[in-house]
Every structure is written in structure tokens, then in C-alpha cells.
Design an enzyme around this catalytic site. Structure first.
Site, mmCIF file in Angstrom:
data_model
loop_
_atom_site.group_PDB
_atom_site.id
_atom_site.type_symbol
_atom_site.label_atom_id
_atom_site.label_comp_id
_atom_site.label_asym_id
_atom_site.label_seq_id
_atom_site.Cartn_x
_atom_site.Cartn_y
_atom_site.Cartn_z
ATOM 1 N N HIS A 1 2.896 -64.646 37.037
ATOM 2 C CA HIS A 1 2.822 -65.787 36.126
ATOM 3 C C HIS A 1 2.791 -67.153 36.796
ATOM 4 O O HIS A 1 2.441 -68.151 36.159
ATOM 5 C CB HIS A 1 4.011 -65.736 35.167
ATOM 6 C CG HIS A 1 3.716 -66.253 33.793
ATOM 7 N ND1 HIS A 1 2.775 -67.223 33.530
ATOM 8 C CD2 HIS A 1 4.241 -65.921 32.587
ATOM 9 C CE1 HIS A 1 2.740 -67.473 32.239
ATOM 10 N NE2 HIS A 1 3.621 -66.703 31.642
ATOM 11 N N THR B 1 2.049 -75.270 29.666
ATOM 12 C CA THR B 1 2.541 -74.911 28.342
ATOM 13 C C THR B 1 3.554 -75.956 27.873
ATOM 14 O O THR B 1 4.087 -76.718 28.671
ATOM 15 C CB THR B 1 3.247 -73.533 28.348
ATOM 16 O OG1 THR B 1 4.351 -73.574 29.257
ATOM 17 C CG2 THR B 1 2.282 -72.424 28.738
ATOM 18 N N SER C 1 6.170 -70.188 23.439
ATOM 19 C CA SER C 1 5.278 -70.927 24.333
ATOM 20 C C SER C 1 3.999 -71.337 23.616
ATOM 21 O O SER C 1 3.467 -70.598 22.786
ATOM 22 C CB SER C 1 4.940 -70.051 25.542
ATOM 23 O OG SER C 1 4.173 -70.777 26.472
ATOM 24 N N TYR D 1 12.680 -69.842 21.829
ATOM 25 C CA TYR D 1 11.605 -70.383 22.667
ATOM 26 C C TYR D 1 10.290 -69.696 22.324
ATOM 27 O O TYR D 1 10.198 -68.476 22.338
ATOM 28 C CB TYR D 1 11.970 -70.130 24.129
ATOM 29 C CG TYR D 1 11.011 -70.645 25.183
ATOM 30 C CD1 TYR D 1 9.771 -70.048 25.396
ATOM 31 C CD2 TYR D 1 11.366 -71.710 26.004
ATOM 32 C CE1 TYR D 1 8.915 -70.506 26.380
ATOM 33 C CE2 TYR D 1 10.520 -72.171 27.003
ATOM 34 C CZ TYR D 1 9.295 -71.564 27.184
ATOM 35 O OH TYR D 1 8.457 -72.006 28.161
#
Length: 595
Positions: A368, A495, A484, A482
Site C-alpha cells: 500500500h 486519500t 477512506s 474511518y
């Protein structure tokens, strides 16, 4: 008439072949040839805005309201206002000045790379994500060898199309009848790159940042003490294949830059699938699942022990193809397989692993730090479309008559006792982590996004509301959440965070979970609509770079970069820390609570 139609079909086929481009092997080298160059809009993309500090504080406080009682909120508001008027204002002005001096990028780029690359937790489960492919609609094409060959060829076509500048630019079309047309593309390609974004904007089209795409191929994350590095070698021409814990490499690009014939790729993959070599006693793949500092020290040991050339082959490979020797049982098994699988047969540090199981089930597990889902999703969609629509080989295709034993090389690694012990420990850590992971799923058959859109509510908002209700039902509380959101509409955007927990979701969740009989159907529907409208507003703000998380994160990183450890600095850090960590954050990949 029939002859005329035949001629027209042949002409159309010839035009398609010309636009796709065919190499010396007779196979299509490119997915397509875009009229507009791939990076045509990149230079003129708007810059990610730094939000106003007062807006960030207001949005932050709004996100705290459903999480705190009255006394806690008053204290939090007092801290936030003190921060806004004092050291927060100074930091914000410094961040804006720093951003103005770096107009080639975004204010979040450096801190975001650091956030990922400085993290010392294992990448598997904590950071690496996965996407799965649909099966090929033609069942006979889901044979592991056939699908692996076709997807490898399509992935290489994607790479060559991108590098040649032929890949269609990534554009979000609000009015595709005007902007996603041959005429518009023919016109916009003549507009200078420094102005092209504005031309697209005039017809309600929004080009997206494509700066991450180059790291899709020949790329890997290298473990280093304290902070990892991203490595790329676009000159490398070989593919890395993992099967049964063994590492194989063979060239897929020739010396002239052309793709290997699909029949030769098929032959080499068949050779690997036929190899009866047992799983190594100490599978190297487990090392890429380790704590990053531990892995960095073990990698240095590997290099010092005569494995430099073999590791270079792994790091520089076009990508990693992981061939698993079992079929997928169900969706839960698929998720486990693609999210972590068997670490012996993965190299989690590669930009992505293309995973194909015995029954042809396919997915992508991607590292990532280098990029986000937008680039990987485009890659996935193009590979699926091409491998299904223009398969390079069929079940009737015969592998080329080539000597794969000479073309394919199995990598051998020299391991000393310390490395063997390190791999054993890594396996123990990996196994214990995976054993603690529970995944489950249900398929809701009574309606989906189409039904929700008919009711004029956002499917995403309803999904997020369902999470809130589920957590409230199980733990009797509302917590920070959360989600994104991509900011790829801006140059080097990454993001922003949507904070789905709100006073609206809390009110609605409590009505459904705690007191459903006290409300009429119309009242409950109205609450859902309010949640959807508010969530839609948060989503639009986040997509436009107007959340509060990235701004506060940038301020925090700026504060941490200061070296003058005075009382004022310590006071500043306390305020920033309180703002950043006032409430627990539950993220899908890092959540510790049991579900």
C-alpha cells in the site's frame, strides 16, 4: 452485399489490430491506443488545497459530538479553540508556506509516504489490501494454466500500453455524452498539457492523478531500519512466479522490448506447474511478513550470505505471479487466500501479487505504500476486460515447443543458521497472527444498491450506517470510524478520511437498536435520509480535500520535525496529540476489537 460486409469487417479488424499494436510474436502488444496521451492532463491538475484551520477545527469538533459526553466535549472544544488561536495557527501558516514552496506536489505526499514507510508493523494484514476478480464467464477458461497465461499477457499489455503513453487517461465523467466522445478526445489532445485540465473541466470531466501508475511494475518495497525504501528497475524484463514456496523467474520481454509469445509464456508456466520440487524447509516468503526492522536485519544477512543476485531478481521482477495448489471453497476462503494466503507462496513487498488458485480463482494483493486503490482498480478492470474479451490463449491452444528448462530458472537461496531461525520465527509469528483473524460474511438477497438508489439514499451511507448499528448493538457505544476517500482529482492526491459516525448516525442507530417501537416507519425512513444526506456532504468534502484528518496529520508531522524541544514545543505537542488521539479509531485492517 455479403462480400461488402466481409470487406467492412476485415477493415474494422485491421483498424483494431493497428490501434492495439502487434509485436513480432503475433500477439497484441497494447490494450488500445488512446487518442489522448496517458499523462496529457497531469501537468495541469489542480493542487490539493490546504483547508482553512477554522474549517478543520469545526469539522473535527463535529466528528467528536457523537463520541463524547457533554463534559468531555466541552474540554475537547476548549483544547481545540486554544490550539486554533495559538500554536495551531503558527503551524498552519508554516504548512501553507511550505506547500507554496513545493508546487510540484501536494502537502500530504511526503508525510503520507513517511507514514507508510516508517511503520514497523508487518505489511500483511496491517497494510496490504486485496481485490478479487470475477471468474471468466467461459468456464473452460478458468483452468489455472489458461487463466494464468491470459492474465499475465493482459498485465504485460497494460504495462506496455501505459509506458508507451497509449493508456486512456483516467477521467471522471459527469457528462460522458459530451466528454467521453471521439470528437472531444480529438480536440483536447491538441490543447497544451499545461491547459488541458481546464478544457476537460469545461465539459464537466475531471481528469485524475496518474502519478502512482509507474510503480505498478518492476517495483518493490525494501525493508530498511527505521524507514523502508521504494525500489524500481524498469529495465528488468523477467516475471517472478511463486509456486509451492519456490521462486522461479523467466523473461517475458525480449531484448527489443517486445512481449514473449503467449504460447511461450504458457509453456513456461506449464513447466512450473509440472515441477515436483517440494516446498523448501525454510520458505523465504515468510520473511516479507515480518516486523520491518526484523526483516531489514535478516535481509542484510541474506545479502551478506551471497544472495544479492537472487534478491535482485525478486525485487526487480515485472510483478509477482503466485500460483496456489488448491481450489477456493467459498467467499470466506477466497478472502483469506487473497488477504494473506500462505506466506510461503507470497512476496508481500512486491507492488502486487497476482494470485491464481488451482480452480482459476484470481485476485490481487497489493503493497500500500506506493499507491492507492484507484491505480490498482484500473489495472484490475483492464486486465479482466482484456483477458476475457481478447484472451491470448484458449483451452485448445498448445504451448510452444520451447526448452522451458533453459528459459525458466528456479532461484536458490543460501541460508545460514541465523536465517533459518529467522524464517522459523517469522512463520510462527505469521501463523499466530492469521489464526487470530476471523472473517465471515452473509449475502443479503432482498435488495442492493439499485433499490437504495431508487429510494434516493446513498448505498455507501447505508452500509456505513449498518456498521454503526452493528457496533452499537454489540458494544453499546458509538466510536470513531474511518472510511477512506480518494483525492486523486488533485496532483499527487492520496486519500482523505470520511468520518461516518455523526450525530445523525448515532440518533438513527439508537432508534433502530434501542427503541424501534417508539418510532413510526416514516420517522425511521426520515432518519436514514438525514444520515444519507449528511454522509454525502462529508464524502464530497473529503473528495475535494476538505476533511480534517490529513490537515491535522500534516500539522502533527510538521510539529514533530521541529528540533527545539522547549516548553512551548512540548505544550504544542500535547495539544496536537490530544486533537489527534482524543478518541479511538477503528479501521478495518488495524482493528483490535473482536467482531
Amino acid at each position: 452485399m455479403a462480400a461488402q460486409q466481409l470487406l467492412l469487417r476485415r477493415a474494422a479488424a485491421a483498424e483494431l489490430r493497428a490501434r492495439r499494436g502487434y509485436g513480432s510474436g503475433g500477439g497484441a502488444e497494447y490494450l488500445h491506443r488512446s487518442l489522448v496521451p496517458t499523462m496529457h492532463y497531469q501537468k495541469s491538475l489542480p493542487r490539493l488545497p490546504v483547508p482553512k484551520l477554522e474549517d478543520t477545527i469545526r469539522r473535527y469538533l463535529n466528528a467528536q459530538k457523537p463520541l463524547l459526553n457533554d463534559d468531555q466535549f466541552r474540554k475537547t472544544e476548549e483544547l481545540a479553540r486554544h490550539f486554533e488561536k495559538g500554536i495551531g495557527r503558527q503551524l498552519h501558516e508554516q504548512l501553507v508556506a511550505q506547500d507554496n514552496q513545493n508546487k510540484h506536489t501536494s502537502y500530504i505526499t511526503g508525510p503520507w509516504f513517511d507514514m507508510y514507510l516508517k511503520a514497523r508493523e508487518p505489511v500483511v494484514l496491517n497494510f496490504n489490501a486485496f481485490m478479487s476478480f470475477h471468474p471468466d464467464p467461459k468456464s473452460e477458461y478458468n483452468d489455472q494454466l489458461i487463466r494464468a497465461t491470459n492474465m499475465t499477457v493482459s498485465a504485460l499489455r497494460f504495462m506496455k500500453t501505459f509506458r508507451a503513453g497509449y493508456l486512456e487517461p483516467e477521467v471522471f465523467h459527469l457528462n460522458p455524452k459530451k466528454s467521453d466522445t471521439e470528437l472531444f478526445k480529438k480536440l483536447i489532445r491538441f490543447v497544451p498539457s499545461s491547459l488541458s485540465w481546464f478544457g476537460a473541466y469545461m465539459v464537466n470531466a475531471y481528469p485524475l492523478d496518474m502519478s502512482q501508475y509507474f510503480r505498478l511494475f518492476n517495483s518493490t518495497r525494501l525493508p530498511k531500519l527505521n524507514r523502508d525504501e521504494l525500489y524500481i528497475d524498469e529495465k528488468a524484463k523477467h516475471l517472478l512466479v511463486l509456486r509451492n514456496g519456490n521462486f522461479y523467474v523467466f523473461d517475458v520481454i525480449d531484448r527489443d522490448g517486445n512481449m514473449l509469445k503467449p504460447s511461450e509464456i504458457q509453456a513456461h508456466l506449464k513447466y512450473i506447474l509440472s515441477d515436483n520440487s517440494p516446498t523448501p524447509a525454510f520458505p523465504l516468503g515468510y520473511l516479507s511478513s515480518e516486523n520491518r526492522d526484523t526483516w531489514a536485519l535478516l535481509r542484510k544477512n541474506l545479502l551478506d550470505n551471497g544472495n544479492e543476485e537472487a534478491l535482485q531478481k525478486v525485487d526487480s521482477a515485472v510483478f509477482c505471479l503466485s500460483l496456489d495448489d488448491f481450489p477456493v471453497k467459498d467467499f470466506v476462503h477466497l478472502s483469506h487466500t487473497m488477504l494473506h494466503g500462505d506466506a510461503a507462496n507470497r512476496w508481500y513487498d512486491k507492488s502486487f501479487n497476482l494470485i491464481i488458485t488451482k480452480d482459476g480463482t484470481a485476485g490481487v494483493n497489493f503493497e500500500h505504500s506506493w499507491g492507492d486503490g484507484v491505480a490498482v482498480l484500473r489495472f484490475q478492470n483492464e486486465v479482466f476486460k482484456d483477458s476475457v474479451g481478447e484472451p491470448a490463449v484458449s483451452p485448445q491452444s498448445q504451448p510452444a515447443s520451447v526448452d522451458s528448462s533453459r528459459a525458466v530458472r528456479r532461484l536458490d537461496f543460501k541460508l545460514n543458521d541465523a536465517l533459518k531461525a529467522g524464517i522459523t520465527k517469522a512463520k510462527q509469528n505469521f501463523d499466530s497472527t492469521v489464526e487470530a483473524l476471523t472473517l465471515d460474511m452473509i449475502q443479503f438477497q432482498k435488495g442492493g444498491k439499485d433499490l437504495l438508489k431508487q429510494k434516493k439514499v446513498s448505498p455507501d451511507a447505508v452500509a456505513q450506517l449498518a456498521f454503526q448499528m452493528a457496533f452499537l448493538r454489540q458494544y453499546n457505544q458509538t466510536v470513531a470510524t474511518y472510511e477512506s476517500c480518494s483525492t486523486a482529482a488533485f496532483k499527487h492526491g492520496r486519500t482523505e478520511t470520511i468520518r461516518p459516525a455523526s450525530i445523525h448516525t448515532k440518533k438513527c442507530s439508537e432508534a433502530f437498536v434501542k427503541e424501534p417501537s417508539k418510532h413510526s416507519t416514516e420517522e425511521l425512513q426520515k432518519m436514514i435520509m438525514e444520515c444519507s444526506e449528511y454522509h454525502g456532504r462529508l464524502t464530497k468534502e473529503a473528495a475535494m480535500g476538505q476533511g480534517f484528518d490529513r490537515h491535522l496529520f500534516g500539522l502533527r508531522c510538521l510539529a514533530l520535525s521541529k528540533v527545539d524541544l522547549t516548553v512551548s514545543f512540548m505544550s504544542m505537542m500535547t495539544s496536537v496529540h490530544l486533537l489527534w488521539t482524543q478518541t479511538p479509531v477503528y479501521k478495518g485492517k488495524k482493528k483490535k476489537a473482536k467482531w
